[in-house]
Design an enzyme around this catalytic site. Sequence first.
Site, PDB file in Angstrom:
ATOM      1  N   ASN A   9      -4.633   3.882  -0.530  1.00  0.00           N
ATOM      2  CA  ASN A   9      -4.381   5.027   0.355  1.00  0.00           C
ATOM      3  C   ASN A   9      -5.548   5.119   1.333  1.00  0.00           C
ATOM      4  O   ASN A   9      -6.645   5.521   0.949  1.00  0.00           O
ATOM      5  CB  ASN A   9      -4.287   6.303  -0.503  1.00  0.00           C
ATOM      6  CG  ASN A   9      -4.225   7.557   0.351  1.00  0.00           C
ATOM      7  OD1 ASN A   9      -3.919   7.501   1.545  1.00  0.00           O
ATOM      8  ND2 ASN A   9      -4.514   8.704  -0.253  1.00  0.00           N
ATOM      9  N   TRP A  10      -5.291   4.720   2.560  1.00  0.00           N
ATOM     10  CA  TRP A  10      -6.380   4.683   3.542  1.00  0.00           C
ATOM     11  C   TRP A  10      -6.720   6.073   4.087  1.00  0.00           C
ATOM     12  O   TRP A  10      -7.684   6.230   4.827  1.00  0.00           O
ATOM     13  CB  TRP A  10      -6.014   3.742   4.704  1.00  0.00           C
ATOM     14  CG  TRP A  10      -5.872   2.304   4.312  1.00  0.00           C
ATOM     15  CD1 TRP A  10      -5.970   1.771   3.043  1.00  0.00           C
ATOM     16  CD2 TRP A  10      -5.601   1.191   5.183  1.00  0.00           C
ATOM     17  NE1 TRP A  10      -5.776   0.408   3.082  1.00  0.00           N
ATOM     18  CE2 TRP A  10      -5.545   0.023   4.377  1.00  0.00           C
ATOM     19  CE3 TRP A  10      -5.390   1.068   6.558  1.00  0.00           C
ATOM     20  CZ2 TRP A  10      -5.293  -1.240   4.909  1.00  0.00           C
ATOM     21  CZ3 TRP A  10      -5.139  -0.198   7.090  1.00  0.00           C
ATOM     22  CH2 TRP A  10      -5.096  -1.331   6.267  1.00  0.00           C
ATOM     23  N   LYS A  11      -5.902   7.031   3.761  1.00  0.00           N
ATOM     24  CA  LYS A  11      -6.109   8.422   4.239  1.00  0.00           C
ATOM     25  C   LYS A  11      -6.237   8.427   5.770  1.00  0.00           C
ATOM     26  O   LYS A  11      -5.592   7.624   6.428  1.00  0.00           O
ATOM     27  CB  LYS A  11      -7.330   9.053   3.568  1.00  0.00           C
ATOM     28  CG  LYS A  11      -7.329   8.882   2.051  1.00  0.00           C
ATOM     29  CD  LYS A  11      -8.315   9.779   1.376  1.00  0.00           C
ATOM     30  CE  LYS A  11      -8.430   9.417  -0.092  1.00  0.00           C
ATOM     31  NZ  LYS A  11      -8.982  10.465  -0.906  1.00  0.00           N
ATOM     32  N   HIS A  95       0.136  14.491  -2.318  1.00  0.00           N
ATOM     33  CA  HIS A  95      -1.279  14.148  -2.541  1.00  0.00           C
ATOM     34  C   HIS A  95      -2.090  15.451  -2.567  1.00  0.00           C
ATOM     35  O   HIS A  95      -1.812  16.373  -1.808  1.00  0.00           O
ATOM     36  CB  HIS A  95      -1.780  13.221  -1.432  1.00  0.00           C
ATOM     37  CG  HIS A  95      -3.133  12.649  -1.734  1.00  0.00           C
ATOM     38  ND1 HIS A  95      -4.284  13.367  -1.559  1.00  0.00           N
ATOM     39  CD2 HIS A  95      -3.512  11.445  -2.239  1.00  0.00           C
ATOM     40  CE1 HIS A  95      -5.322  12.631  -1.937  1.00  0.00           C
ATOM     41  NE2 HIS A  95      -4.877  11.461  -2.352  1.00  0.00           N
ATOM     42  N   GLU A  97      -4.838  16.279  -1.400  1.00  0.00           N
ATOM     43  CA  GLU A  97      -5.441  16.719  -0.133  1.00  0.00           C
ATOM     44  C   GLU A  97      -4.411  17.481   0.701  1.00  0.00           C
ATOM     45  O   GLU A  97      -4.764  18.391   1.451  1.00  0.00           O
ATOM     46  CB  GLU A  97      -6.013  15.506   0.619  1.00  0.00           C
ATOM     47  CG  GLU A  97      -7.324  15.067  -0.029  1.00  0.00           C
ATOM     48  CD  GLU A  97      -7.661  13.601   0.133  1.00  0.00           C
ATOM     49  OE1 GLU A  97      -7.035  12.916   0.958  1.00  0.00           O
ATOM     50  OE2 GLU A  97      -8.560  13.132  -0.592  1.00  0.00           O
ATOM     51  N   GLU A 167      -3.767  12.221 -10.570  1.00  0.00           N
ATOM     52  CA  GLU A 167      -4.995  12.187  -9.774  1.00  0.00           C
ATOM     53  C   GLU A 167      -5.756  13.506  -9.960  1.00  0.00           C
ATOM     54  O   GLU A 167      -5.504  14.472  -9.222  1.00  0.00           O
ATOM     55  CB  GLU A 167      -4.652  12.030  -8.293  1.00  0.00           C
ATOM     56  CG  GLU A 167      -3.968  10.732  -7.958  1.00  0.00           C
ATOM     57  CD  GLU A 167      -4.316  10.317  -6.546  1.00  0.00           C
ATOM     58  OE1 GLU A 167      -4.930   9.261  -6.389  1.00  0.00           O
ATOM     59  OE2 GLU A 167      -4.005  11.067  -5.599  1.00  0.00           O
ATOM     60  N   GLY A 173     -12.510  11.053  -4.633  1.00  0.00           N
ATOM     61  CA  GLY A 173     -13.573  10.929  -3.635  1.00  0.00           C
ATOM     62  C   GLY A 173     -14.924  11.417  -4.119  1.00  0.00           C
ATOM     63  O   GLY A 173     -15.846  11.602  -3.326  1.00  0.00           O
ATOM     64  N   SER A 213     -11.497   7.969  -7.769  1.00  0.00           N
ATOM     65  CA  SER A 213     -12.732   7.168  -7.829  1.00  0.00           C
ATOM     66  C   SER A 213     -12.561   5.852  -8.583  1.00  0.00           C
ATOM     67  O   SER A 213     -13.473   5.410  -9.306  1.00  0.00           O
ATOM     68  CB  SER A 213     -13.884   7.997  -8.414  1.00  0.00           C
ATOM     69  OG  SER A 213     -14.162   9.100  -7.563  1.00  0.00           O
ATOM     70  N   GLY A 234      -8.259   5.315  -3.173  1.00  0.00           N
ATOM     71  CA  GLY A 234      -8.597   5.836  -1.858  1.00  0.00           C
ATOM     72  C   GLY A 234      -9.749   5.065  -1.244  1.00  0.00           C
ATOM     73  O   GLY A 234      -9.570   3.988  -0.664  1.00  0.00           O
ATOM     74  N   GLY A 235     -10.956   5.595  -1.385  1.00  0.00           N
ATOM     75  CA  GLY A 235     -12.138   5.029  -0.738  1.00  0.00           C
ATOM     76  C   GLY A 235     -12.290   3.523  -0.912  1.00  0.00           C
ATOM     77  O   GLY A 235     -12.571   2.797   0.051  1.00  0.00           O
TER      78      GLY A 235
HETATM   79  C1  PEP Z   1      -6.780   9.047  -3.363  1.00  0.00           C
HETATM   80  O1  PEP Z   1      -6.915   9.205  -2.192  1.00  0.00           O
HETATM   81  O2  PEP Z   1      -5.632   9.127  -3.838  1.00  0.00           O
HETATM   82  C2  PEP Z   1      -7.937   8.748  -4.204  1.00  0.00           C
HETATM   83  C3  PEP Z   1      -7.771   8.570  -5.483  1.00  0.00           C
HETATM   84  O3  PEP Z   1      -9.156   8.664  -3.575  1.00  0.00           O
HETATM   85  P1  PEP Z   1     -10.513   7.989  -4.169  1.00  0.00           P
HETATM   86  O4  PEP Z   1     -10.109   6.676  -4.773  1.00  0.00           O
HETATM   87  O5  PEP Z   1     -11.391   7.854  -2.994  1.00  0.00           O
HETATM   88  O6  PEP Z   1     -11.028   8.925  -5.213  1.00  0.00           O
END
Ligand code: PEP
Length: 260
Positions: A9-11, A95, A97, A167, A173, A213, A234-235
Amino acid sequence: MRTPLVIGNWKMNGTLAEARPLASGIRDGLKRPGRVEVVVCPPFTALPAVGEILAGSPIALGAQNSHHEASGAHTGEIAPPMLVELGCRFVLCGHSERRHELGETDEQINRKVAAAIRHGLTPVLCMGETGEERRQGLTFTTVEGQLRAGLAGLDGGSLAKCVLAYEPVWAIGTGVNATPAQAAEVHGYLRGLVSEVGSKEIAQGVRILYGGSVKADNADVLLAEQEIDGALVGGASLNAPGFIAIVRKAARGAAARGDS
Ligand code: PEP
């Protein structure tokens, strides 16, 4: 057995100048990913370019959100047929966010899940408790409410098409991932709920991803858990070698567990 699934997930990251080399790096590094399905979800503006780069590769395209209607007066929104036209096969729904920054409700998320299925997209229903909810012992209550509301009204055939993602908000993050045992406990609970709202057979087939993470250096212990069917990343998905390493670990974990 369930084929592991790793989704990047590049957000809100990735101008075309950044998205193109990232997509090419992932494609080139994963010509033969092994026993794992791989999806990348770039921002909307990069979907056509990334779709072109991934065409003919084993990596699927996904979107980070979609509206529940097919068209209409919804300024700034993107409809499922638009995503299908660009080659998307997956869409993230709910999600955290979007739940927390934009106030997306369970009811809206449920409409998005149903719309995705109607249009042939695989919805990835994201659920998770905040840190405060975990401290108050409300983890299971929170995810149960999100799962029951998010999947409400779906028949068995539709339920079987969904992917679930646990999640925990406190892990997204932050660099602090859930332990494999914490994640497996919630995944087991979610699978039990799918058994109730659908059937045991559907529950055994549904993939439940962990997100929060995930990095190359914690992916193997998380993905070694029987209950964890892959990762929503994500990251760490913004770096091709790091993302590729996570995918490789998912494939090795599946092979070690005897999944096919
Ligand atoms: C996400 O965006 O779904 C996520 C899990 O982010 P990260 O891996 O950065 O915690």
